[in-house]
Motif scaffolding. Structure first.
Motif, short mmCIF file in Angstrom:
data_model
loop_
_atom_site.label_atom_id
_atom_site.label_comp_id
_atom_site.label_asym_id
_atom_site.label_seq_id
_atom_site.Cartn_x
_atom_site.Cartn_y
_atom_site.Cartn_z
N LEU A 147 12.55 31.79 31.42
CA LEU A 147 13.74 31.11 31.82
C LEU A 147 14.55 30.46 30.94
N ARG A 148 15.94 30.51 30.95
CA ARG A 148 17.05 29.94 30.08
C ARG A 148 17.94 29.21 30.93
N GLY A 149 18.13 27.92 30.57
CA GLY A 149 18.74 26.86 31.49
C GLY A 149 19.72 26.18 30.71
N THR A 150 20.92 25.78 31.39
CA THR A 150 21.88 24.94 30.72
C THR A 150 22.31 23.77 31.78
N ASN A 151 22.57 22.83 31.25
CA ASN A 151 23.16 21.87 32.02
C ASN A 151 24.09 20.87 31.10
N ARG A 152 24.90 21.65 30.64
CA ARG A 152 25.76 21.01 29.54
C ARG A 152 26.90 20.29 30.22
N GLY A 153 27.38 19.34 29.92
CA GLY A 153 28.39 18.38 30.23
C GLY A 153 29.00 17.69 29.32
N ALA A 166 20.53 3.49 30.44
CA ALA A 166 20.38 4.73 30.90
C ALA A 166 18.92 5.33 30.58
N GLY A 167 18.29 4.60 29.53
CA GLY A 167 16.88 5.15 29.32
C GLY A 167 17.04 6.46 28.27
N GLY A 168 18.29 6.55 27.81
CA GLY A 168 18.35 7.65 26.81
C GLY A 168 19.72 8.03 26.76
N GLY A 169 19.95 9.17 26.32
CA GLY A 169 21.52 9.60 26.26
C GLY A 169 21.53 10.98 27.14
N ALA A 170 22.03 12.17 26.45
CA ALA A 170 22.20 13.27 27.17
C ALA A 170 20.96 13.82 27.67
N SER A 229 28.12 18.40 25.39
CA SER A 229 28.69 19.33 24.37
C SER A 229 30.10 19.75 24.86
N ARG A 230 30.65 19.33 26.18
CA ARG A 230 31.69 19.79 26.65
C ARG A 230 32.84 19.05 26.15
N TRP A 237 33.53 19.67 34.38
CA TRP A 237 32.60 18.57 33.79
C TRP A 237 31.59 19.18 33.03
N GLY A 238 31.25 20.33 33.32
CA GLY A 238 30.36 21.29 32.62
C GLY A 238 29.50 22.15 33.32
N ASP A 239 28.36 22.53 33.62
CA ASP A 239 27.61 23.58 34.04
C ASP A 239 26.38 23.31 34.41
N VAL A 240 25.96 24.06 35.40
CA VAL A 240 24.50 24.34 35.72
C VAL A 240 23.98 25.72 35.67
N THR A 241 23.39 26.49 34.66
CA THR A 241 23.18 27.79 34.81
C THR A 241 21.60 28.09 34.51
N LEU A 242 21.15 28.97 34.99
CA LEU A 242 19.53 29.48 34.84
C LEU A 242 19.56 30.96 34.87
N ALA A 243 18.75 31.45 34.02
CA ALA A 243 18.44 32.74 33.73
C ALA A 243 17.20 33.11 34.03
N ALA A 244 16.62 33.94 34.76
CA ALA A 244 15.26 34.42 34.79
C ALA A 244 14.99 35.71 34.38
N VAL A 245 14.17 35.85 33.47
CA VAL A 245 13.75 36.99 32.80
C VAL A 245 12.33 37.54 33.37
N GLY A 246 12.25 38.68 33.80
CA GLY A 246 11.15 39.23 34.22
C GLY A 246 10.91 40.77 33.79
N THR A 247 9.78 41.31 34.23
CA THR A 247 9.23 42.65 33.65
C THR A 247 10.13 43.78 34.06
N ARG A 248 10.84 43.59 35.10
CA ARG A 248 11.65 44.69 35.65
C ARG A 248 13.44 44.39 35.79
N GLY A 249 13.66 43.30 35.14
CA GLY A 249 15.09 42.87 35.25
C GLY A 249 15.40 41.49 34.92
N ILE A 250 16.70 41.26 35.06
CA ILE A 250 16.95 39.62 35.07
C ILE A 250 17.82 39.28 36.10
#
Lengths: 334, 326
Positions: A147-153, A166-170, A229-230, A237-250
């Motif tokens: 899986l490949r995800g982003t939540n860049r903002g 905040a308990g941290g940053g980004a 990083s936006r 404001w940013g994005d939410v993406t998620l890519a799933a990679v499988g044996t038969r496709g994405i």
């Protein structure tokens, strides 16, 4: 019967959205607002035409059935324990907590008081994500491998840049949504985390750049870019993406791709205008239904919030140690 | 007239042949392939001479162009360098770091001209991005993400599927992105990677690599031979005063969709980005100019070494589960 809801703090900008969701939902009555910043409580109460309570105690002493907590991250635990002690159901802004101890105390308090504790993970309600989940479950891409995800903002600024609040940053801000989507999609726990952080965006004493690598129980691996990083000129404001990679496709999901592009001369910038479903509304609506006695379906539990936040916390541990860090789920279970 | 000899007459050999044919001051004097029938077919098609042995080839040319599969680069590069030839060698420089070292040392010892063919540097989108970043267009770089890949590459010998020959998706494919990042952002401090390379999945390979640069920036590369949707690349460079991004599925100059079977069958869609000169021509023209003028190629043998070193570090990380410092 309407579900009476109070909002505890407007420190987090999502409170505005939740207030709108409550105001426009026929099941709900937004009773009032309390905030340790009493001026903010007054201003928001006026804006939403509801009562301003002078303290959290007085809001909790009222006849509200439930509260939504949108304070600075480090105050979630204290406010949630207060609300639980008062017998109020809770929807808590993410990240649920900034330390494992806080998270355990929150879960124990809710359980002890017999109230619901939910985590505000609206991305679960995205129709695009739900379709992706159905397709992965149906075997459309074969066996899931990675899986490949982003939540860049963009940097929200203010207390988000103060790790004491905040308990941290980004990384603490933007890890939990996608960590939760990964758990929801796969039904697997994240067992190992490696993270790299940086601060070349804002050069402050907080991480503005964060890249996590996660390994799931079944060996599936994933990365997540949770950077602020936006740039200022970015059209949204940013994005939410998620890519799933499988044996038969994405399958590649871009949760907020449902937008128009607005070239706005008056504002001097280009903007994305989202036209997809309002996932905050869908989440708040289920919260109201569950408080009214219906069964939970999609709403993220307190434990879901705990496990997602534990990933970000492990990420900081990984940065400190310079190596991958294991999350032991026997220890994390409550 | 600069006389070139091409070794390895597969896909890349053809690409390079096509580029040289556009250069009036270059003659492809001979070609060599250890499959003699392939060499003969190639020679007939292009009207060039087949060299029966390497020494025949070296005798006929001033420049040697190595287009073989990765695992045979050193085997041809070393004698060419020793014969005093100017050498352009396909990426990655070699399959192992030890072979790379031998090539670097041979180039130093024989003081020959050598260029690893990191053609990505001559792709205008990547070249422009490099120039923008170098000019300060995004300020200090904080995060860089690159993505490359498509379906698994198939050849008659299927050498890509043999990790010992190709190095898989990390060494063969994202070596491009490693080189671009080193070229643009400078040295890498450490690398951490996950990959399917060692899972023994037939004709599937995939990797997600995280890099920390010496200047504090964080990098991420996705390399895929798992995507049936066709070859795609993208990248973004984010800095403290801006960001640049590129997506090969969006920035497309021509979208061509045609129906098969006289208008009734299923169609095919092909995106194209036409240019006056293709990147392979630009790359080889630069090399030939260096040969003719004695100028140093802008991609050095050390650059080739550093890219392989980084790729092999990523492979080691994927294999061991550990962070690898450079």
């Amino acid at each position: 019967m309407k579900i009476r809801v109070g909002i505890m703090s407007f420190a987090h900008l999502h409170a505005d959205s939740y207030a709108h969701c409550l105001k426009s939902n026929p099941r709900a009555e937004l009773v009032g607002i309390a905030d340790h910043d009493t001026a903010r409580a007054q201003a928001k109460a006026q804006q939403f035409e509801v009562q301003a309570f002078d303290s959290y105690e007085s809001l909790l002493a009222s006849d509200v059935h439930a509260v939504i907590i949108c304070s600075e991250n480090v105050h979630h635990a204290r406010l949630a324990q207060m609300a639980a002690a008062a017998g109020k159901h809770i929807l808590c802004e993410k990240p649920l907590m900034t330390t494992l101890e806080d998270g355990k105390a929150m879960l124990a308090a809710a359980q002890g008081a017999g109230v619901h504790l939910f985590t505000a993970f609206p991305c679960r309600f995205s129709p695009a994500f739900q379709q992706m989940k159905r397709m992965v479950e149906s075997g459309a891409i074969g066996e899931l491998l990675a899986l490949r995800g982003t939540n860049r903002g963009s940097n929200p600024g203010g207390w988000f840049n103060d790790p004491e609040l905040a308990g941290g940053g980004a990384m603490i801000d933007h890890t939990v949504h996608v960590a939760d989507l990964i758990r929801r999609l796969t039904g697997q726990e994240i067992t190992e985390v490696y993270a790299e952080t940086g601060n070349n965006m804002f050069h402050g004493a907080f991480d503005d750049t964060a890249m996590l690598t996660m390994t799931l129980q079944n060996g599936v691996f994933a990365t997540l870019d949770s950077s602020w990083s936006r740039p200022k000129t970015f059209p949204t404001w940013g994005d939410v993406t998620l890519a799933a990679v499988g044996t038969r496709g994405i399958i590649e999901m871009d949760m907020f791709a449902q937008h128009l592009i607005h070239y706005d001369d008056r504002a001097g910038r280009i903007k994305q205008v989202f036209w997809g479903d309002n996932i905050d509304y869908l989440m708040v609506d289920e919260f109201l239904r569950v408080v009214a006695g219906e069964a939970r379906q999609t709403l993220a539990t307190g434990e879901d919030g705990y496990r997602a936040a534990a990933v970000a916390i492990a990420g900081y541990e990984s940065v400190r140690r310079g190596e991958p860090v294991s999350i032991t789920h026997t220890e994390a279970a409550l | 007239m600069t006389r070139v000899g091409i070794i390895g007459l597969g896909t890349m050999g053809r690409q390079h042949m096509d580029a040289y044919r556009q250069m009036p001051d270059v003659e492809v004097a001979a070609v060599y392939d250890h499959h003699l029938d392939r060499a003969q077919g190639f020679a007939q098609e292009y009207g060039v001479r087949v060299a029966g042995t390497l020494s025949d080839l070296f005798h006929l040319c001033d420049v040697v162009d190595i287009c073989t599969p990765t695992y045979r680069h050193a085997e041809y590069a070393l004698p060419a360098i020793e014969a005093g030839k100017a050498v352009v060698c396909e990426k990655p420089l070699a399959r192992t770091l030890e072979e790379c070292e031998r090539i670097v040392n041979a180039v130093k010892q024989h003081k020959t001209l050598f260029m690893p063919a990191h053609v990505l540097r001559f792709f205008p989108e990547y070249r422009t991005a490099h120039q923008l970043v170098k000019s300060g267009a995004v300020g200090t770089v904080a995060a860089v993400r690159m993505r490359r890949g498509g379906d698994f590459p198939r050849t008659k010998s299927d050498w890509y599927a043999d990790f010992t020959k190709s190095g898989g998706v990390i060494l063969d494919l994202i070596i491009h992105d490693f080189d671009w990042m080193l070229w643009t952002l400078g040295a890498v401090e450490r690398v951490y990677a996950k990959a399917l390379t060692f899972r023994q999945l037939e004709h599937l390979d995939y990797t997600l690599v995280t890099l920390k640069f010496k200047n504090g920036a964080v990098g991420h590369i996705e390399g895929t031979w798992c995507d049936p949707g066709g070859f795609k690349v993208n990248f973004e460079v984010c800095g403290d005063s801006g960001m640049i991004e590129y997506d090969s599925t969006r920035q497309v100059a021509l979208q061509i969709a045609t129906r098969a079977d006289g208008g009734v069958g299923g169609g095919v869609q092909i995106p194209e980005s036409p240019a006056v000169q293709n990147p392979y021509y630009l790359e080889l023209r630069h090399f030939i100019d260096c040969v003719q003028t004695g100028q140093t190629p802008e991609i050095t043998v050390e650059d080739g070494y550093n890219a392989v070193r980084l790729a092999l570090a990523a492979i080691e990380s994927a294999q061991t589960g550990k962070v690898v410092s450079l």
